[in-house]
Each structure stands twice: as C-alpha cells, then as structure tokens.
Motif scaffolding. Structure first.
Motif, mmCIF file in Angstrom:
data_model
loop_
_atom_site.group_PDB
_atom_site.id
_atom_site.type_symbol
_atom_site.label_atom_id
_atom_site.label_comp_id
_atom_site.label_asym_id
_atom_site.label_seq_id
_atom_site.Cartn_x
_atom_site.Cartn_y
_atom_site.Cartn_z
ATOM 1 N N GLU A 155 0.841 -1.201 0.000
ATOM 2 C CA GLU A 155 0.000 0.000 0.000
ATOM 3 C C GLU A 155 0.873 1.247 0.000
ATOM 4 O O GLU A 155 1.891 1.318 0.684
ATOM 5 N N GLY A 156 0.500 2.222 -0.789
ATOM 6 C CA GLY A 156 1.260 3.466 -0.875
ATOM 7 C C GLY A 156 2.403 3.422 -1.870
ATOM 8 O O GLY A 156 3.241 4.334 -1.889
ATOM 9 N N THR A 157 2.457 2.375 -2.671
ATOM 10 C CA THR A 157 3.511 2.279 -3.681
ATOM 11 C C THR A 157 3.378 3.404 -4.701
ATOM 12 O O THR A 157 2.280 3.698 -5.183
ATOM 13 N N VAL A 161 7.116 5.410 -9.953
ATOM 14 C CA VAL A 161 8.330 4.582 -9.906
ATOM 15 C C VAL A 161 8.113 3.289 -10.681
ATOM 16 O O VAL A 161 8.988 2.839 -11.429
ATOM 17 N N VAL A 162 6.932 2.701 -10.524
ATOM 18 C CA VAL A 162 6.601 1.463 -11.247
ATOM 19 C C VAL A 162 6.669 1.701 -12.753
ATOM 20 O O VAL A 162 7.258 0.913 -13.495
ATOM 21 N N LEU A 168 12.063 1.724 -18.465
ATOM 22 C CA LEU A 168 13.444 1.241 -18.564
ATOM 23 C C LEU A 168 13.500 -0.163 -19.162
ATOM 24 O O LEU A 168 14.375 -0.471 -19.989
ATOM 25 N N VAL A 169 12.567 -1.027 -18.757
ATOM 26 C CA VAL A 169 12.514 -2.393 -19.296
ATOM 27 C C VAL A 169 12.244 -2.359 -20.793
ATOM 28 O O VAL A 169 12.891 -3.065 -21.574
ATOM 29 N N LEU A 170 11.288 -1.518 -21.222
ATOM 30 C CA LEU A 170 10.950 -1.416 -22.639
ATOM 31 C C LEU A 170 12.124 -0.861 -23.448
ATOM 32 O O LEU A 170 12.411 -1.344 -24.556
ATOM 33 N N LEU A 171 12.811 0.142 -22.898
ATOM 34 C CA LEU A 171 13.995 0.694 -23.579
ATOM 35 C C LEU A 171 15.085 -0.355 -23.708
ATOM 36 O O LEU A 171 15.770 -0.436 -24.738
#
Length: 211
Positions: A155-157, A161-162, A168-171
């Motif tokens: 909770e509160g994530t 940031v996600v 970054l993963v897609l790049l």
C-alpha cells in the motif's frame, strides 16, 4: 632502395601476372553474391516470424497467455491483424526482391534492387522496434492495473516509480532487439552496400551513401 620500395616493386610484378577481370565478370560475381545475401534476408525473416509461434505451441503456457490476450479485447484483435499483415507483406517483399535479383543480372537493375532491398529491410527493422513499446506498454498497463497485481503490491507504492521501471525495461528490450537486428540484418546490408559500391566503382559512378 629501402624495404618498402622493394615490396612495392615486387607487388607490381605479381600484379601484372594476375588475370584481369572484366566489368562483366565482376558483375556476374556480385550478382551471385547479392542473390545469396537477399536469400538469407528472406530466410531469416521467415525464421524470425515462425520460431516464436513454434515456442508458443510447444511450451505449456498457452492457456495463461490466451486468457491474458482475451482480456485485452479489441486491441488484441486489431494489433494482431496489423502486425501479421505488415510482417507478411515484408516477407513477401523480401522474397520478391530475391526472385528479382536472381532473375536479372543487368548491372543497373541489380543496383536498383540492392537499394530497394536495403530500404525495405530498414523499414522492417524500424517497424519491428516500434512494436515493442506499443504492445509492451499496453501489456504492462493491463498487468499493473489488474486486480491481482494491485492486491500484491504494498500500500502506498508510488506508481510513477513502477512506470519508470516499465519504461526502462521497454527501452532495454528495444536496445537488445536493435543490437540483434544490427548484428544479423546489418551485416547482410553492409555486404549488399559493398557489392553496390563495387559495381559503381567499376562503372565509374559514385559510391552508395547510407540510406
């Protein structure tokens, strides 16, 4: 006379004894090499298209994947129609270029086919790379905002940031596939470019620039 001059003199003697190839002989050799290169471009594109589908049918994750795809609704249907149509068109163009180069050894036509093949391959690469962020972004969006994912994250994530991690993963994926295409297709395109420049230099023309 120093050692370098002696080497040059010896090379000139050897050069005079070597057989001279005519422009027609060089054209035939380049025609054969270019035909082989374009054939490999066609073969690699077919393998690239078929292998992921073979893995999909052989590995036991079909049910889960199908369920996830069905949740995408109309997007899944549209993107598949667009993707398969465009990829099959590219494969057909590669095959047509191979047939065209194989059937015609006229230097002018051969050079035109080399240019055409290089352009089509580059369009294919950019299309394939553009599909990664498009499809990947939608899949990540559906995954991140699914009930299962939202129940598991603390909770509160911070969702920014996600999404930063997702970008970054897609790049990273785009970079990996770009390097793959540069290694495979880039090597073949460079050979085609060398063949083109060889034809132009023997025909007293200008060299092929990057297109």
């Amino acid at each position: 006379m120093d050692q370098l001059d002696l080497l040059k003199k010896d090379w000139k003697k050897q050069e005079s004894s070597l057989p001279k190839l005519s422009f027609e002989d060089i054209t035939k050799l380049i025609h054969k090499k270019s035909s082989s290169i374009v054939k490999w471009i066609f073969i690699i594109s077919v393998l690239e298209f078929l292998l992921p589908h073979l893995v999909y049918f052989l590995v036991d994750f079909k049910k889960g994947a199908t369920k996830g795809y069905l949740e995408l609704g109309n997007f899944y249907i549209v993107i598949n129609i667009v993707f398969y149509t465009i990829v099959l068109v590219f494969i057909y163009l590669f095959y047509r270029n191979y047939r065209s180069i194989s059937a015609n050894s006229n230097p002018k036509v051969l050079m035109q086919n080399i240019i055409k093949t290089r352009k089509i391959v580059k369009y294919y690469i950019w299309f394939s790379l553009s599909m990664i962020p498009l499809v990947g972004g939608v899949l990540f969006y559906k995954a991140i905002y699914s009930e299962e994912f939202l129940e598991k994250i603390p909770e509160g994530t911070n969702m920014m940031v996600v999404w930063g991690i997702v970008v970054l993963v897609l790049l990273l994926l785009v970079c990996v596939f770009y390097l793959f295409y540069r290694l495979i297709y880039g090597t073949l395109l460079n050979k085609l470019k060398a063949n083109y420049n060889e034809l132009m230099s023997n025909g007293n023309g200008e060299s092929l620039q990057d297109i």
